[in-house]
Motif scaffolding. Sequence first.
Motif, PDB file in Angstrom:
ATOM      1  N   ASP A  25      14.713  -4.932  -6.975  1.00 20.12           N
ATOM      2  CA  ASP A  25      14.567  -5.396  -5.593  1.00 20.12           C
ATOM      3  C   ASP A  25      15.656  -4.833  -4.674  1.00 20.12           C
ATOM      4  N   GLU A  26      16.877  -4.682  -5.193  1.00 20.17           N
ATOM      5  CA  GLU A  26      17.974  -4.178  -4.365  1.00 20.17           C
ATOM      6  C   GLU A  26      17.742  -2.709  -4.008  1.00 20.17           C
ATOM      7  N   LEU A  27      17.330  -1.920  -5.002  1.00 23.58           N
ATOM      8  CA  LEU A  27      17.033  -0.509  -4.730  1.00 23.58           C
ATOM      9  C   LEU A  27      15.881  -0.382  -3.740  1.00 23.58           C
ATOM     10  N   MET A  28      14.868  -1.197  -3.933  1.00 21.01           N
ATOM     11  CA  MET A  28      13.700  -1.169  -3.050  1.00 21.01           C
ATOM     12  C   MET A  28      14.124  -1.473  -1.616  1.00 21.01           C
ATOM     13  N   ALA A  29      14.955  -2.484  -1.446  1.00 24.21           N
ATOM     14  CA  ALA A  29      15.381  -2.887  -0.103  1.00 24.21           C
ATOM     15  C   ALA A  29      16.171  -1.785   0.572  1.00 24.21           C
ATOM     16  N   PHE A  30      16.921  -1.020  -0.227  1.00 17.89           N
ATOM     17  CA  PHE A  30      17.744   0.052   0.345  1.00 17.89           C
ATOM     18  C   PHE A  30      16.928   1.299   0.646  1.00 17.89           C
ATOM     19  N   TYR A  31      16.087   1.736  -0.312  1.00 17.80           N
ATOM     20  CA  TYR A  31      15.409   3.022  -0.194  1.00 17.80           C
ATOM     21  C   TYR A  31      14.078   2.981   0.551  1.00 17.80           C
ATOM     22  N   LEU A  32      13.435   1.822   0.585  1.00 12.02           N
ATOM     23  CA  LEU A  32      12.129   1.758   1.243  1.00 12.02           C
ATOM     24  C   LEU A  32      12.188   2.176   2.712  1.00 12.02           C
ATOM     25  N   PRO A  33      13.171   1.719   3.488  1.00 12.04           N
ATOM     26  CA  PRO A  33      13.248   2.178   4.887  1.00 12.04           C
ATOM     27  C   PRO A  33      13.484   3.681   5.001  1.00 12.04           C
ATOM     28  N   ILE A  34      14.247   4.246   4.065  1.00  6.37           N
ATOM     29  CA  ILE A  34      14.508   5.688   4.076  1.00  6.37           C
ATOM     30  C   ILE A  34      13.220   6.450   3.802  1.00  6.37           C
ATOM     31  N   LEU A  35      12.515   6.020   2.759  1.00  3.42           N
ATOM     32  CA  LEU A  35      11.245   6.654   2.401  1.00  3.42           C
ATOM     33  C   LEU A  35      10.246   6.580   3.549  1.00  3.42           C
ATOM     34  N   ARG A  36      10.098   5.393   4.097  1.00  5.17           N
ATOM     35  CA  ARG A  36       9.121   5.196   5.163  1.00  5.17           C
ATOM     36  C   ARG A  36       9.470   6.049   6.391  1.00  5.17           C
ATOM     37  N   ILE A  55       3.249   5.977  -3.108  1.00  2.00           N
ATOM     38  CA  ILE A  55       4.452   6.627  -3.645  1.00  2.00           C
ATOM     39  C   ILE A  55       4.357   6.744  -5.166  1.00  2.00           C
ATOM     40  N   LYS A  56       3.855   5.696  -5.815  1.00  2.00           N
ATOM     41  CA  LYS A  56       3.702   5.715  -7.276  1.00  2.00           C
ATOM     42  C   LYS A  56       2.775   6.845  -7.714  1.00  2.00           C
ATOM     43  N   LYS A  57       1.713   7.069  -6.958  1.00  2.00           N
ATOM     44  CA  LYS A  57       0.742   8.105  -7.313  1.00  2.00           C
ATOM     45  C   LYS A  57       1.372   9.499  -7.340  1.00  2.00           C
ATOM     46  N   MET A  58       2.420   9.693  -6.562  1.00  2.00           N
ATOM     47  CA  MET A  58       3.057  11.009  -6.492  1.00  2.00           C
ATOM     48  C   MET A  58       3.920  11.299  -7.718  1.00  2.00           C
ATOM     49  N   GLU A  59       4.257  10.247  -8.464  1.00  2.00           N
ATOM     50  CA  GLU A  59       4.988  10.368  -9.734  1.00  2.00           C
ATOM     51  C   GLU A  59       6.333  11.072  -9.582  1.00  2.00           C
ATOM     52  N   GLY A  60       6.976  10.850  -8.451  1.00  2.00           N
ATOM     53  CA  GLY A  60       8.291  11.463  -8.255  1.00  2.00           C
ATOM     54  C   GLY A  60       9.417  10.450  -8.247  1.00  2.00           C
ATOM     55  N   THR A  61       9.059   9.168  -8.354  1.00  2.49           N
ATOM     56  CA  THR A  61      10.056   8.094  -8.298  1.00  2.49           C
ATOM     57  C   THR A  61      10.126   7.395  -9.647  1.00  2.49           C
ATOM     58  N   PRO A  62      11.336   7.240 -10.215  1.00  2.00           N
ATOM     59  CA  PRO A  62      11.478   6.556 -11.507  1.00  2.00           C
ATOM     60  C   PRO A  62      10.858   5.166 -11.462  1.00  2.00           C
ATOM     61  N   PHE A 121      12.733   2.036 -10.292  1.00  2.00           N
ATOM     62  CA  PHE A 121      12.902   1.794  -8.861  1.00  2.00           C
ATOM     63  C   PHE A 121      12.013   0.647  -8.393  1.00  2.00           C
ATOM     64  N   PHE A 122      10.799   0.622  -8.879  1.00  2.00           N
ATOM     65  CA  PHE A 122       9.833  -0.374  -8.420  1.00  2.00           C
ATOM     66  C   PHE A 122      10.099  -1.768  -9.013  1.00  2.00           C
ATOM     67  N   GLN A 123      11.009  -1.836  -9.984  1.00  2.00           N
ATOM     68  CA  GLN A 123      11.342  -3.118 -10.603  1.00  2.00           C
ATOM     69  C   GLN A 123      12.667  -3.673 -10.086  1.00  2.00           C
ATOM     70  N   GLU A 182       0.834  -1.211   0.000  1.00  2.00           N
ATOM     71  CA  GLU A 182       0.000   0.000   0.000  1.00  2.00           C
ATOM     72  C   GLU A 182       0.865   1.256   0.000  1.00  2.00           C
ATOM     73  N   PHE A 183       1.950   1.203   0.760  1.00  2.00           N
ATOM     74  CA  PHE A 183       2.855   2.353   0.840  1.00  2.00           C
ATOM     75  C   PHE A 183       3.441   2.674  -0.535  1.00  2.00           C
ATOM     76  N   LEU A 184       3.907   1.657  -1.235  1.00  2.00           N
ATOM     77  CA  LEU A 184       4.507   1.860  -2.550  1.00  2.00           C
ATOM     78  C   LEU A 184       3.478   2.331  -3.579  1.00  2.00           C
TER      79      LEU A 184
END
Length: 247
Positions: A146-157, A132-139, A142-144, A127-129
């Motif tokens: 897994d390594e980027l997601m694992a790194f940035y998701l905690p920062i974003l949250r 984030i997608k709706k805001m259209e500020g993330t390439p 990123f959502f494809q 739900e969180f992601l």
Amino acid sequence: MMKPLKLFCFPYAGGSAYSYNDWNGWFHKSIQLIPIELSGRGSRFEDSLYDNFDEAVQDLYVQIKPHLDGTPFAFFGHSMGSLLSFELARLLIQNNDRTPELLFFSGCTAPHKVKREKLLHTLDDREFLEEIKKMEGTPSDFFQNDELMAFYLPILRNDFRIVEQYVYKEMDVRFPCSIMILHGSEEKGMEGVKEWGKFTCKRSSIHVFPGGHFFIHKEAQQVARRINNTLLSIISAKIQQGVNNYA
């Protein structure tokens, strides 16, 4: 010899100093761009994430303090960066430090009018992601990844958490500088955006750019040009007045 006016730039949730990398070529040489890095990302990826909003503001104060050498400066912040720069400017007043020549608040409702319809940081990852997608500020890449997601998701949250737990405290003084508000044409909340003007004893203005919350990416050059021209007018006025560091 003229010293450049310093423009401190504060990123949005999930952003870093790199978020303003494209701006480097769009400012006059009399303006020094200083993107500020938040803890836990970019060059500071080994540092701990902030526990709360006040801790973030105190950290930013420590970062900019060495730059407060008498040279005029301005703040720019987008979204979370607007709230950070607002509280940082207020801290400067409380500490009797020099204050900015101008404050640029972008993509953010005035702090006393912020309404939390949904606490995004409490949502599960899916739900969180989606939010984030709706805001259209993330390439989309990123959502494809897994390594980027694992790194940035905690920062974003965590960024969303400290912002959503931020509580505005009544301000008993107004900023002794003008305020410029930047807003996307597709964003809601214009009434709350107009409320920024109540925090200055000087002039406030609103400039609307095409796009949604992340108009600063799609209209990056136009946004930078507006900021550049505004700061150049301040520099020009100070040169005419014979102000130190400009004459």
